[in-house]
Scaffold this active site. Structure first.
Site, PDB file in Angstrom:
ATOM      1  N   HIS A   1      -8.544 -11.451  -7.001  1.00  0.00           N
ATOM      2  CA  HIS A   1      -8.758 -10.923  -5.598  1.00  0.00           C
ATOM      3  C   HIS A   1     -10.021 -11.342  -5.445  1.00  0.00           C
ATOM      4  O   HIS A   1     -10.241 -11.974  -3.775  1.00  0.00           O
ATOM      5  CB  HIS A   1      -8.756  -9.307  -5.603  1.00  0.00           C
ATOM      6  CG  HIS A   1      -8.837  -9.016  -4.344  1.00  0.00           C
ATOM      7  ND1 HIS A   1      -7.838  -9.145  -3.260  1.00  0.00           N
ATOM      8  CD2 HIS A   1      -9.792  -8.124  -3.573  1.00  0.00           C
ATOM      9  CE1 HIS A   1      -8.473  -8.791  -1.956  1.00  0.00           C
ATOM     10  NE2 HIS A   1      -9.599  -7.967  -2.327  1.00  0.00           N
TER      11      HIS A   1
ATOM     12  N   ASN B   1      -6.330 -19.814  -2.921  1.00  0.00           N
ATOM     13  CA  ASN B   1      -6.227 -20.134  -4.305  1.00  0.00           C
ATOM     14  C   ASN B   1      -5.140 -20.994  -4.364  1.00  0.00           C
ATOM     15  O   ASN B   1      -4.122 -20.846  -3.560  1.00  0.00           O
ATOM     16  CB  ASN B   1      -6.228 -18.914  -5.121  1.00  0.00           C
ATOM     17  CG  ASN B   1      -4.921 -17.846  -4.364  1.00  0.00           C
ATOM     18  OD1 ASN B   1      -5.045 -17.250  -3.469  1.00  0.00           O
ATOM     19  ND2 ASN B   1      -3.933 -18.125  -5.367  1.00  0.00           N
TER      20      ASN B   1
ATOM     21  N   GLU C   1       0.752  -1.187  -0.177  1.00  0.00           N
ATOM     22  CA  GLU C   1      -0.172  -0.010  -0.111  1.00  0.00           C
ATOM     23  C   GLU C   1       0.965   1.186   0.034  1.00  0.00           C
ATOM     24  O   GLU C   1       0.354   2.543  -0.204  1.00  0.00           O
ATOM     25  CB  GLU C   1      -0.815   0.172   1.288  1.00  0.00           C
ATOM     26  CG  GLU C   1      -1.850  -1.067   1.086  1.00  0.00           C
ATOM     27  CD  GLU C   1      -2.741  -1.168   2.568  1.00  0.00           C
ATOM     28  OE1 GLU C   1      -3.674  -0.519   2.584  1.00  0.00           O
ATOM     29  OE2 GLU C   1      -2.255  -1.905   3.533  1.00  0.00           O
TER      30      GLU C   1
HETATM   31  N1  HPA Z   1      -0.051 -14.730  -3.687  1.00  0.00           N
HETATM   32  C1  HPA Z   1       0.098 -13.854  -2.938  1.00  0.00           C
HETATM   33  N2  HPA Z   1      -0.627 -13.586  -1.907  1.00  0.00           N
HETATM   34  C2  HPA Z   1      -1.915 -14.094  -1.914  1.00  0.00           C
HETATM   35  C3  HPA Z   1      -2.159 -15.177  -2.795  1.00  0.00           C
HETATM   36  C4  HPA Z   1      -1.194 -15.557  -3.641  1.00  0.00           C
HETATM   37  O1  HPA Z   1      -1.242 -16.488  -4.609  1.00  0.00           O
HETATM   38  N3  HPA Z   1      -3.526 -15.568  -2.428  1.00  0.00           N
HETATM   39  C5  HPA Z   1      -3.843 -14.548  -1.483  1.00  0.00           C
HETATM   40  N4  HPA Z   1      -2.980 -13.848  -1.291  1.00  0.00           N
END
Ligand code: HPA
Length: 273
Positions: free
Chosen positions: A246, A234, A85
């Site tokens: 996201h 994920n 950020e």
């Molecule tokens: N990579 C980095 N940060 C993350 C991921 C990812 O695949 N998933 C959730 N935060």
């Protein structure tokens, strides 16, 4: 500069509340709801705390909730600050260090992460056993704040084994499957490339995310014991033949949120005040 900001946040908190939390819980993306279950809750907007940075990410509410659960005085951070950020690593840990001054002795961190270990599935929960700081960001850079800890703090026991055992016990008691593994921090905000994910796997990472490592370092510096949980929202880039969003991260986080809440609660019940 950082010291003054920590102090003004601490002085403000000391003035506006009589609560003296012993455990800080950092609630990651989509997990903020746990704080709604606290007894005698006192909610303080980050905006009102002098010295605090302000959160900019959707899904990060930006509130400090003080209260009790199972007789334990808690400080729940709904929303955290990320280096992507634009904050310096030292700024991202101002809230934690203000709470350390207020007296917290233990830290429980939650975050969202991409799964690198191919035995993981989205929705899995991983207890972090160690980290690799690929972001190369360190909140202790600059003049050492001696009142917190030494210039060169040991990181050998940054993830406390007893606290991890409490998480495992809570998981087994509630029939929740948990994995364990190494968390790699990347700076973000772009997700990793498939080649980076391959490299991270070879180097020993089981999951990758964009947070938490600065907080763990600041806690270890101050002798605060930590435990940390990743929600595998994920599979990391390139593992499945599909793009990463996201929205997927938030949606899977929502699906796992109930189990993570149960784990947090069971953990607090076990570790006590
Ligand atoms: N990579 C980095 N940060 C993350 C991921 C990812 O695949 N998933 C959730 N935060």
């Amino acid at each position: 500069m950082t010291r003054e900001r920590i102090n003004s946040a601490y002085e403000y908190l000391r003035r506006v509340t009589e609560q003296r939390p012993s455990l800080c819980v950092v609630l990651g993306s989509g997990l903020g709801g746990y704080a709604d279950t606290l007894e005698d809750a006192q909610i303080i907007d980050y905006r009102d705390i002098p010295g605090f940075p302000q959160s900019t990410v959707p899904g990060h509410a930006g509130r400090l909730v003080l209260g009790k659960k199972h007789g334990v005085s808690l400080a729940c951070m709904q929303g955290r600050f990320h280096c992507y950020e634009g904050y310096s690593p030292a700024e991202t840990v101002i809230p934690l260090r203000a709470l350390i001054r207020l007296g917290i002795k233990r830290l429980l961190i939650t975050n969202a992460a991409g799964g690198i270990n191919e035995s993981f599935r989205p929705g899995d929960i991983m207890i972090i056993t160690d980290h690799i700081n690929f972001a190369s960001l360190n909140p202790l850079e600059g003049a050492n704040l001696d009142e917190f800890g030494p210039r060169f703090p040991d990181m050998s026991f940054a993830y406390d084994k007893e606290l991890a055992a409490a998480l495992k016990e809570a998981a087994s008691r509630h029939g929740i499957d948990v994995k364990t593994g190494v968390y790699a921090m990347m700076k973000g905000p772009s997700f990793e490339t498939p080649a980076e994910v391959c490299a991270l796997r070879v180097l020993g990472a089981d999951a990758v995310g964009m947070s938490s490592v600065p907080e763990i370092i600041a806690a270890a510096h101050a002798g605060v014991k930590s435990a940390a949980l990743s929600c595998i929202t994920n599979m990391a880039a390139g593992i499945l033949n599909q793009p990463l969003t996201h929205e997927e991260v938030m949606e899977t986080g929502r699906i796992a949120a109930g189990r993570i809440r149960t784990l947090i609660d069971g953990f607090i019940e076990r570790v006590g005040e």
